[in-house]
Write a protein that holds these residues in place. Sequence first.
Motif, PDB file in Angstrom:
ATOM      1  N   ILE A  33     -84.409 -16.979 -26.398  1.00 40.01           N
ATOM      2  CA  ILE A  33     -83.356 -17.415 -27.318  1.00 40.01           C
ATOM      3  C   ILE A  33     -83.041 -18.890 -27.093  1.00 40.01           C
ATOM      4  O   ILE A  33     -82.949 -19.367 -25.964  1.00 40.01           O
ATOM      5  CB  ILE A  33     -82.082 -16.573 -27.109  1.00 40.01           C
ATOM      6  N   GLU A  34     -82.871 -19.604 -28.194  1.00 40.59           N
ATOM      7  CA  GLU A  34     -82.466 -21.014 -28.145  1.00 40.59           C
ATOM      8  C   GLU A  34     -81.411 -21.249 -29.220  1.00 40.59           C
ATOM      9  O   GLU A  34     -81.069 -20.344 -29.990  1.00 40.59           O
ATOM     10  CB  GLU A  34     -83.678 -21.926 -28.346  1.00 40.59           C
ATOM     11  N   GLU A  35     -80.910 -22.460 -29.282  1.00 39.25           N
ATOM     12  CA  GLU A  35     -79.890 -22.801 -30.279  1.00 39.25           C
ATOM     13  C   GLU A  35     -80.427 -22.509 -31.684  1.00 39.25           C
ATOM     14  O   GLU A  35     -81.491 -22.984 -32.067  1.00 39.25           O
ATOM     15  CB  GLU A  35     -79.529 -24.279 -30.165  1.00 39.25           C
ATOM     16  N   GLY A  36     -79.697 -21.665 -32.437  1.00 39.32           N
ATOM     17  CA  GLY A  36     -80.074 -21.379 -33.819  1.00 39.32           C
ATOM     18  C   GLY A  36     -81.013 -20.204 -33.990  1.00 39.32           C
ATOM     19  O   GLY A  36     -81.427 -19.893 -35.117  1.00 39.32           O
ATOM     20  N   SER A  37     -81.354 -19.506 -32.917  1.00 42.02           N
ATOM     21  CA  SER A  37     -82.275 -18.360 -33.011  1.00 42.02           C
ATOM     22  C   SER A  37     -81.636 -17.177 -33.729  1.00 42.02           C
ATOM     23  O   SER A  37     -80.409 -16.992 -33.707  1.00 42.02           O
ATOM     24  CB  SER A  37     -82.712 -17.893 -31.623  1.00 42.02           C
ATOM     25  N   VAL A  38     -82.494 -16.362 -34.332  1.00 42.90           N
ATOM     26  CA  VAL A  38     -82.099 -15.025 -34.788  1.00 42.90           C
ATOM     27  C   VAL A  38     -82.678 -14.048 -33.772  1.00 42.90           C
ATOM     28  O   VAL A  38     -83.894 -14.008 -33.560  1.00 42.90           O
ATOM     29  CB  VAL A  38     -82.624 -14.713 -36.195  1.00 42.90           C
ATOM     30  N   PHE A  39     -81.813 -13.282 -33.114  1.00 38.88           N
ATOM     31  CA  PHE A  39     -82.230 -12.359 -32.064  1.00 38.88           C
ATOM     32  C   PHE A  39     -82.168 -10.926 -32.589  1.00 38.88           C
ATOM     33  O   PHE A  39     -81.117 -10.456 -33.029  1.00 38.88           O
ATOM     34  CB  PHE A  39     -81.318 -12.514 -30.845  1.00 38.88           C
ATOM     35  N   ALA A  54     -74.163 -10.556 -26.023  1.00 35.75           N
ATOM     36  CA  ALA A  54     -73.220 -11.600 -25.596  1.00 35.75           C
ATOM     37  C   ALA A  54     -73.971 -12.797 -25.019  1.00 35.75           C
ATOM     38  O   ALA A  54     -73.616 -13.956 -25.276  1.00 35.75           O
ATOM     39  CB  ALA A  54     -72.247 -11.031 -24.568  1.00 35.75           C
ATOM     40  N   GLN A  55     -75.015 -12.509 -24.245  1.00 37.87           N
ATOM     41  CA  GLN A  55     -75.825 -13.581 -23.673  1.00 37.87           C
ATOM     42  C   GLN A  55     -76.495 -14.394 -24.773  1.00 37.87           C
ATOM     43  O   GLN A  55     -76.589 -15.627 -24.681  1.00 37.87           O
ATOM     44  CB  GLN A  55     -76.890 -12.968 -22.749  1.00 37.87           C
ATOM     45  N   ALA A  56     -76.949 -13.702 -25.824  1.00 38.74           N
ATOM     46  CA  ALA A  56     -77.585 -14.389 -26.952  1.00 38.74           C
ATOM     47  C   ALA A  56     -76.601 -15.344 -27.622  1.00 38.74           C
ATOM     48  O   ALA A  56     -76.945 -16.477 -27.980  1.00 38.74           O
ATOM     49  CB  ALA A  56     -78.101 -13.369 -27.960  1.00 38.74           C
ATOM     50  N   ALA A  57     -75.357 -14.884 -27.768  1.00 31.00           N
ATOM     51  CA  ALA A  57     -74.324 -15.728 -28.376  1.00 31.00           C
ATOM     52  C   ALA A  57     -74.043 -16.957 -27.508  1.00 31.00           C
ATOM     53  O   ALA A  57     -73.905 -18.081 -28.021  1.00 31.00           O
ATOM     54  CB  ALA A  57     -73.049 -14.913 -28.578  1.00 31.00           C
ATOM     55  N   GLU A  58     -73.989 -16.760 -26.206  1.00 36.47           N
ATOM     56  CA  GLU A  58     -73.755 -17.878 -25.279  1.00 36.47           C
ATOM     57  C   GLU A  58     -74.866 -18.918 -25.352  1.00 36.47           C
ATOM     58  O   GLU A  58     -74.634 -20.121 -25.182  1.00 36.47           O
ATOM     59  CB  GLU A  58     -73.646 -17.348 -23.841  1.00 36.47           C
ATOM     60  N   ALA A  63     -77.711 -15.745 -35.310  1.00 34.76           N
ATOM     61  CA  ALA A  63     -77.498 -14.409 -35.867  1.00 34.76           C
ATOM     62  C   ALA A  63     -78.135 -13.360 -34.974  1.00 34.76           C
ATOM     63  O   ALA A  63     -79.100 -13.629 -34.251  1.00 34.76           O
ATOM     64  CB  ALA A  63     -78.076 -14.325 -37.276  1.00 34.76           C
ATOM     65  N   LEU A  64     -77.570 -12.163 -35.018  1.00 35.59           N
ATOM     66  CA  LEU A  64     -78.118 -11.003 -34.332  1.00 35.59           C
ATOM     67  C   LEU A  64     -78.427  -9.930 -35.362  1.00 35.59           C
ATOM     68  O   LEU A  64     -77.652  -9.719 -36.306  1.00 35.59           O
ATOM     69  CB  LEU A  64     -77.125 -10.440 -33.312  1.00 35.59           C
TER      70      LEU A  64
END
Length: 489
Positions: A33-39, A54-58, A63-64
């Motif tokens: 995951i990086e800035e602007g990723s869709v996970f 939560a880690q993805a958001a940090e 978007a998730l």
Amino acid sequence: MNVSDLLQKLDYECLQGTPDREMTTLVYDSRKIEEGSVFVCIKGAVSDGHVYAAQAAEKGAAALIVEHPVDVPGDVTVIRVDDTRLALAEASAAYFGYPAEEMTTIGITGTKGKTTATYMVRSILEHSGYSTGLIGTIEMIIGDEAIPAANTTPESYVIQEAFRRMVDAGCKCVVMEVSSQGLMLHRVGGIMFDYGIFTNLEPDHIGPNEHKDLDDYIRCKSMLFSQCRYGIFNADDSHLNQILAGHTCEVETYGFSPQADLRAEDVRLIDKGGALGVAYHLTGELDMDVEIDIPGLFSVYNSLTAIAICHHFGVDKETIRDSLSKIQVKGRVEILPVSSKFSLMVDYAHNAMSLESLLTTLREYNPKRLVCVFGCGGNRARDRRFQMGEVSSRLADLTIVTSDNPRDEEPSAIVDDILTGVKKADGAYISILDRAEAIRYAIENAKEGDVIVLAGKGHEDYQEIRGKKYHMDDRELVADVAKDGNFIC
């Protein structure tokens, strides 16, 4: 790219935020995951991607894509779907610009024969001027690049990424193995295959980590035929009607059955002295003679699969005949030219069912002796060892038990288990723990007219011991013995 672009073919609910926002990358591994990723939060056998929301958001995910609500800040878009694996497949296709639509796509499913059939198809199409990519058990081929495979059918993102690379490399077609796991886990979701092929079905891949029972295995195999335009089926398989249930494709068949659209007749086994093969006459939609330097009835079926597909490309008979006469697939009944006095081959047979099929086939060539060299992998079900030992002892004249991938177990303990099975039948046997020495023994003690099988490793070029992989290739071990020349010439 906009997040909404990924969702074009998905049924979804936006739980928070908006899909109308820019994105950078599509990922399903939280470490990427990086800035602007869709996970995409995938529920896997080991971990659940939702745990990392939560880690993805940090990390700055835009978007998730989830199956159930997650607690993340309001500036993160959350898209809910029924199945994130299917969503990953559809989103990956969109992310890479729907590359499957720019090639002719061929998917082959079945218990056995997928690997050989894919190489046969690629060989014929390449010889006909169709640049063809390949995805399978052994490797992925993109143009001139060959990439070792981790799974028979990779994750959907990997498939779509490979398709895009194939298109960019000038490929007009792609042929791929489609496993039951790949279908069950939607790895080929988002693809409408031009051709779907069913080779055969036998009870396999049934267990706690695969399919719960035979019906589930059949159901997953049959999924391919509701996502292909044209289906090509083995008319002789006893499960054909179950595989056809719910199909939406046009249907064509091949086999020995008088009702098959392509039929094999007058099959002849060929022994060229050091090389075994098969020949037959093809009738029905095509009329021609076929010869292949791969032994056995299964080679007839594999070639019928390839011919049935390539016939739709207008490939001429001579090209088909020439391509099939030269085909060899690494580790799939691969004949190694050592001596004109005996035949030696490497095969991936690594369970009782595949070993029995192989040895039964080779028995039909009436060898002086049938010699089987094999071991079993560590950290796997012990029953396989007993079963393979008994099969080899029953069908081979001499069984040479050796090491395979011991992993975390003691090689001698694995060999002892195999010998327990060997002793249930009446074949002669010997155990030689070192695989290189076992192969040397088989060759240096060969008799004229023998057929020697090195089973289990197939295309693998390593031995796994205590978490490390060490280079070991049966072909190289054979070449070392052949170089010394201490055997029948």
